[in-house]
Design a protein around this motif. Structure first.
Motif, PDB file in Angstrom:
ATOM      1  N   SER A  98      28.375   6.071  75.297  1.00  0.00           N
ATOM      2  CA  SER A  98      27.276   5.534  75.562  1.00  0.00           C
ATOM      3  C   SER A  98      26.834   5.338  76.991  1.00  0.00           C
ATOM      4  CB  SER A  98      26.870   4.088  74.827  1.00  0.00           C
ATOM      5  OG  SER A  98      27.589   3.083  75.517  1.00  0.00           O
ATOM      6  N   ARG A  99      27.862   5.356  77.902  1.00  0.00           N
ATOM      7  CA  ARG A  99      27.766   5.276  79.240  1.00  0.00           C
ATOM      8  C   ARG A  99      27.074   6.586  79.886  1.00  0.00           C
ATOM      9  NH1 ARG A  99      30.862   0.890  80.701  1.00  0.00           N
ATOM     10  NH2 ARG A  99      32.382   0.355  79.357  1.00  0.00           N
ATOM     11  N   LYS A 100      26.979   7.629  79.001  1.00  0.00           N
ATOM     12  CA  LYS A 100      26.526   8.802  79.577  1.00  0.00           C
ATOM     13  C   LYS A 100      25.066   9.084  79.212  1.00  0.00           C
ATOM     14  CE  LYS A 100      29.074  12.372  80.162  1.00  0.00           C
ATOM     15  NZ  LYS A 100      29.916  12.168  81.516  1.00  0.00           N
ATOM     16  N   ASP A 101      24.378   9.947  79.973  1.00  0.00           N
ATOM     17  CA  ASP A 101      22.888   9.967  79.749  1.00  0.00           C
ATOM     18  C   ASP A 101      22.830  11.289  78.733  1.00  0.00           C
ATOM     19  OD1 ASP A 101      21.947   7.935  81.251  1.00  0.00           O
ATOM     20  OD2 ASP A 101      22.004   9.274  82.872  1.00  0.00           O
ATOM     21  N   PHE A 102      21.992  11.189  77.728  1.00  0.00           N
ATOM     22  CA  PHE A 102      21.859  12.478  76.751  1.00  0.00           C
ATOM     23  C   PHE A 102      20.274  12.623  76.441  1.00  0.00           C
ATOM     24  CE2 PHE A 102      26.038  10.345  75.640  1.00  0.00           C
ATOM     25  CZ  PHE A 102      26.658  11.935  75.633  1.00  0.00           C
ATOM     26  N   LYS A 103      20.264  13.823  76.066  1.00  0.00           N
ATOM     27  CA  LYS A 103      18.737  14.365  75.696  1.00  0.00           C
ATOM     28  C   LYS A 103      18.723  13.794  74.246  1.00  0.00           C
ATOM     29  CE  LYS A 103      18.733  18.486  78.469  1.00  0.00           C
ATOM     30  NZ  LYS A 103      18.573  19.735  78.285  1.00  0.00           N
ATOM     31  N   ALA A 104      17.413  13.800  73.707  1.00  0.00           N
ATOM     32  CA  ALA A 104      17.014  13.090  72.441  1.00  0.00           C
ATOM     33  C   ALA A 104      17.786  13.865  71.146  1.00  0.00           C
ATOM     34  CB  ALA A 104      15.379  13.157  72.150  1.00  0.00           C
ATOM     35  N   ALA A 105      17.799  14.975  71.202  1.00  0.00           N
ATOM     36  CA  ALA A 105      18.339  15.810  70.319  1.00  0.00           C
ATOM     37  C   ALA A 105      19.950  15.455  70.162  1.00  0.00           C
ATOM     38  CB  ALA A 105      18.287  17.299  70.423  1.00  0.00           C
TER      39      ALA A 105
ATOM     40  N   GLN B 138      38.178   9.389  77.487  1.00  0.00           N
ATOM     41  CA  GLN B 138      38.485  10.177  79.119  1.00  0.00           C
ATOM     42  C   GLN B 138      37.447  11.392  79.264  1.00  0.00           C
ATOM     43  OE1 GLN B 138      42.472  10.287  80.674  1.00  0.00           O
ATOM     44  NE2 GLN B 138      43.271   9.631  78.735  1.00  0.00           N
ATOM     45  N   VAL B 139      37.419  11.950  78.083  1.00  0.00           N
ATOM     46  CA  VAL B 139      36.370  13.173  78.267  1.00  0.00           C
ATOM     47  C   VAL B 139      34.840  12.436  78.478  1.00  0.00           C
ATOM     48  CG1 VAL B 139      34.982  14.902  76.731  1.00  0.00           C
ATOM     49  CG2 VAL B 139      37.648  14.460  76.631  1.00  0.00           C
ATOM     50  N   ALA B 140      34.590  11.289  77.793  1.00  0.00           N
ATOM     51  CA  ALA B 140      33.148  10.999  78.108  1.00  0.00           C
ATOM     52  C   ALA B 140      33.100  10.351  79.359  1.00  0.00           C
ATOM     53  CB  ALA B 140      33.241   9.965  76.662  1.00  0.00           C
ATOM     54  N   SER B 141      34.276   9.741  80.031  1.00  0.00           N
ATOM     55  CA  SER B 141      33.821   9.171  81.395  1.00  0.00           C
ATOM     56  C   SER B 141      34.017  10.102  82.446  1.00  0.00           C
ATOM     57  CB  SER B 141      35.037   8.340  81.404  1.00  0.00           C
ATOM     58  OG  SER B 141      36.332   8.602  81.525  1.00  0.00           O
ATOM     59  N   LYS B 142      34.808  11.598  82.136  1.00  0.00           N
ATOM     60  CA  LYS B 142      35.055  12.411  83.387  1.00  0.00           C
ATOM     61  C   LYS B 142      34.354  13.848  83.404  1.00  0.00           C
ATOM     62  CE  LYS B 142      39.320  10.034  84.204  1.00  0.00           C
ATOM     63  NZ  LYS B 142      40.746  10.058  84.190  1.00  0.00           N
ATOM     64  N   GLN B 143      33.821  14.231  82.165  1.00  0.00           N
ATOM     65  CA  GLN B 143      33.335  15.333  81.814  1.00  0.00           C
ATOM     66  C   GLN B 143      31.825  15.570  81.601  1.00  0.00           C
ATOM     67  OE1 GLN B 143      35.329  17.946  82.455  1.00  0.00           O
ATOM     68  NE2 GLN B 143      36.824  16.645  82.969  1.00  0.00           N
ATOM     69  N   ASP B 144      31.293  16.742  82.003  1.00  0.00           N
ATOM     70  CA  ASP B 144      29.820  16.784  81.409  1.00  0.00           C
ATOM     71  C   ASP B 144      29.839  17.430  80.001  1.00  0.00           C
ATOM     72  OD1 ASP B 144      28.774  16.358  83.940  1.00  0.00           O
ATOM     73  OD2 ASP B 144      29.238  18.466  84.666  1.00  0.00           O
ATOM     74  N   ILE B 145      28.845  16.702  79.222  1.00  0.00           N
ATOM     75  CA  ILE B 145      28.836  17.033  77.677  1.00  0.00           C
ATOM     76  C   ILE B 145      27.786  17.904  77.347  1.00  0.00           C
ATOM     77  CG2 ILE B 145      29.335  16.174  75.375  1.00  0.00           C
ATOM     78  CD1 ILE B 145      30.756  13.998  76.443  1.00  0.00           C
ATOM     79  N   ALA B 146      27.845  18.968  77.218  1.00  0.00           N
ATOM     80  CA  ALA B 146      26.693  20.031  76.890  1.00  0.00           C
ATOM     81  C   ALA B 146      26.452  19.624  75.368  1.00  0.00           C
ATOM     82  CB  ALA B 146      26.862  21.409  77.353  1.00  0.00           C
ATOM     83  N   ASN B 147      25.128  20.459  74.780  1.00  0.00           N
ATOM     84  CA  ASN B 147      25.120  20.290  73.559  1.00  0.00           C
ATOM     85  C   ASN B 147      25.962  20.734  72.639  1.00  0.00           C
ATOM     86  OD1 ASN B 147      23.162  19.155  71.550  1.00  0.00           O
ATOM     87  ND2 ASN B 147      22.740  21.245  70.936  1.00  0.00           N
ATOM     88  N   ASN B 148      26.653  21.997  72.988  1.00  0.00           N
ATOM     89  CA  ASN B 148      27.687  22.556  72.127  1.00  0.00           C
ATOM     90  C   ASN B 148      29.069  21.944  72.316  1.00  0.00           C
ATOM     91  OD1 ASN B 148      27.730  23.536  74.940  1.00  0.00           O
ATOM     92  ND2 ASN B 148      29.192  25.132  74.558  1.00  0.00           N
ATOM     93  N   VAL B 149      29.213  21.268  73.412  1.00  0.00           N
ATOM     94  CA  VAL B 149      30.399  20.477  73.298  1.00  0.00           C
ATOM     95  C   VAL B 149      30.320  19.178  72.793  1.00  0.00           C
ATOM     96  CG1 VAL B 149      31.918  19.326  75.170  1.00  0.00           C
ATOM     97  CG2 VAL B 149      31.047  21.555  75.663  1.00  0.00           C
ATOM     98  N   LEU B 150      29.131  18.689  72.739  1.00  0.00           N
ATOM     99  CA  LEU B 150      29.003  17.275  71.812  1.00  0.00           C
ATOM    100  C   LEU B 150      29.397  17.624  70.319  1.00  0.00           C
ATOM    101  CD1 LEU B 150      28.097  14.344  71.899  1.00  0.00           C
ATOM    102  CD2 LEU B 150      25.864  15.291  71.395  1.00  0.00           C
ATOM    103  N   THR B 151      28.954  18.864  69.555  1.00  0.00           N
ATOM    104  CA  THR B 151      29.341  19.102  68.419  1.00  0.00           C
ATOM    105  C   THR B 151      30.847  18.883  68.284  1.00  0.00           C
ATOM    106  OG1 THR B 151      27.531  20.389  68.241  1.00  0.00           O
ATOM    107  CG2 THR B 151      29.067  20.651  66.706  1.00  0.00           C
TER     108      THR B 151
END
Length: 484
Positions: free
Chosen positions: A416-423, A380-393
């Motif tokens: 995998s449904r979300k868009d992420f930067k290379a890092a 649900q987090v992956a589908s509904k929230q913006d995941i910044a780099n610090n949050v991703l950790t």
């Protein structure tokens, strides 16, 4: 010989004093009981037992009018009557009064089984017993309250209430007083009397609920009302009074703080939750009071009741971001993964800031044991929230707490449904190393294959490195070919 007589007399006097003291203590320790019965014919019977044979009963029918000094009966309506009986330490006395055809009262006085002269003895005894009667029953209550109020306002009525021992009768007098047009100071005096002098939770709650709007019309009276409610021991009655005040009155934010303090003192999870949910139903809350409500909910032991309050709070349109961390901290005491997940799910319907989302992700691993519920929340987090780099950790750290490879893989697929930067993609691909099953590891990597194909060489290298951890040649080949 004379000296011996004095010693014996002194001993007997002391013994008599001790017996009287013991007798007095025993009588005072006796529980007073009152029974009231009103028949369909209009007859009222009141029986009062004070212990050790000190009892009296009253039976009457019709409208009884007493003298202004409560020492005599001056009229009884047609077909009515009044009978008073009292027994004390073996002595039995009785008075019977009824009107004749012209309305004149016939008064008869009995001692034991013998009729005595009413004018000589009965009149005196009636004047003595009537005060006990009116202070033990509601006989003449309305006219007495009117008379006292006319003589000295609410002060005089409350002074008389102080002379009454019956909680029921006190309650009746206070309710009659509250029908008057009272000033704020009078209402505060009544409320102080309820808090200090009414021991019965039932009667205290009954008075407070019967005139809620009147009490809550003034700031000072509202504060006194909340204090009086705090004196109620019964969780049921306390909760009912608080809920009525929320329904009927405009409580200020300051007064609401006091209400939360009283609610904290309620032991029953059911009743505590019912008060908090009533607040949420009936009014909008400032950020400070929403925090107080959530903090009060933290004291609820039942996961079911706590979750129901927190989810309702999250449904409020005016739930401020600043409250989310307070709400999340209250979840730490919950044991049920099901209820924890249900609160998280409700929270994730809202857009929460990075700090709160990071806190939530930390709690997923710390508070939940179920792989199913952990994976469900992370999805649900992956589908509904913006995941910044610090949050991703923090997200990947929570994901590693899941033991089930199947549940980890399902979470990676949602991610995998979300868009992420290379890092960020590199971090995610490296995290698949935590999956033991070749099948589930390959499935997780395949879910990111389309993103990796369009990514830079560093991302592709991270993907290739993750594939090398797959032992099965068929799964390895399938995963690797997906990016070629």
């Amino acid at each position: 010989m004379i000296q011996l007589s004095k010693i014996i007399a002194s001993f007997l006097i002391k013994l008599l004093f001790i017996l009287l003291l013991v007798s007095s203590t025993a009588v005072s320790g006796q529980k007073r009981s009152t029974s009231v019965n009103i028949s369909s014919s209009g007859k009222t019977t009141v029986s009062i037992k004070n212990g050790f044979g000190n009892n009296f009963s009253l039976e009457y029918k019709g409208e009884i009018t007493l003298s202004d000094d409560d020492t005599d009966v001056i009229s009884i309506s047609d077909n009515g009557y009044m009978e008073i009986k009292k027994s004390a330490f073996g002595s039995r006395r009785r008075i019977f009064i009824e009107p004749d055809n012209s309305g004149r009262l016939i008064k008869k006085y009995y001692v034991g089984g013998s009729q005595k002269s009413f004018d000589a003895e009965g009149k005196k005894w009636l004047s003595e017993i009537l005060l006990e009667v009116v202070r033990s029953t509601t006989l003449g209550a309305e006219k007495r309250v009117d008379r006292f109020y006319k003589e000295g306002g609410s002060y005089k009525v409350l002074k008389e209430v102080g002379n009454i021992s019956s909680e029921h009768v006190k309650s009746r007098y206070l309710k009659l007083l509250l029908e008057k047009d009272l000033k704020e100071k009078d209402l505060i005096s009544v409320l102080n009397t309820i808090g200090d002098d009414i021991d019965s939770d039932h009667h205290s709650a009954s008075i407070l609920k019967s005139h809620t709007k009147k009490f809550l019309a003034y700031e000072g009276a509202t504060s006194a009302y909340i204090r009086a409610t705090g004196e109620i021991d019964s969780d049921h009655h306390k909760a009912e009074v608080l809920k009525r005040s929320i329904k009927d009155g405009e409580i200020s934010d300051t007064q609401l703080k006091a209400l939360f303090q009283i609610t904290k003192a309620i032991d029953s999870d059911h009743h505590k939750a019912s008060v908090l949910k009533e607040v949420l139903d009936r009014r909008s809350l400032s950020s400070e009071n929403m925090k107080l409500l959530v903090s009060t909910a933290k004291d609820i032991n039942s996961d079911h009741h706590k979750a129901s309050v927190l989810k309702q709070a999250l449904n409020k349109n005016d739930m401020p971001q600043s409250v989310y961390n307070t709400l999340l901290s209250s979840i730490g005491d919950m044991d049920s993964d099901h209820h924890i997940a249900s609160v998280f799910s409700e929270l994730l319907r809202n857009k929460i800031d990075g700090a709160s989302l990071t806190y939530l992700l930390d709690l997923v691993g710390d508070t939940m044991d179920s792989d199913y519920h952990q994976a469900n929340v992370l999805s649900q987090v992956a589908s509904k929230q913006d995941i910044a780099n610090n949050v991703l950790t923090n997200y990947l750290s929570a994901l590693r707490e899941i033991d089930s490879d199947a549940h980890q893989a399902s979470t990676f697929k949602e991610l995998s449904r979300k868009d992420f930067k290379a890092a960020q993609l590199i971090k995610i691909l490296e995290a698949t190393n935590n999956i033991s099953s070749d099948h589930h590891k390959a499935e997780s990597l395949l879910s990111f294959a389309s993103k990796v194909r369009n990514a830079n060489s560093d991302v592709k290298a991270a993907y290739t490195a993750a594939c090398k951890d797959i032992s099965s040649s068929s799964h390895y080949g399938r995963a690797l070919r997906a990016i070629q």
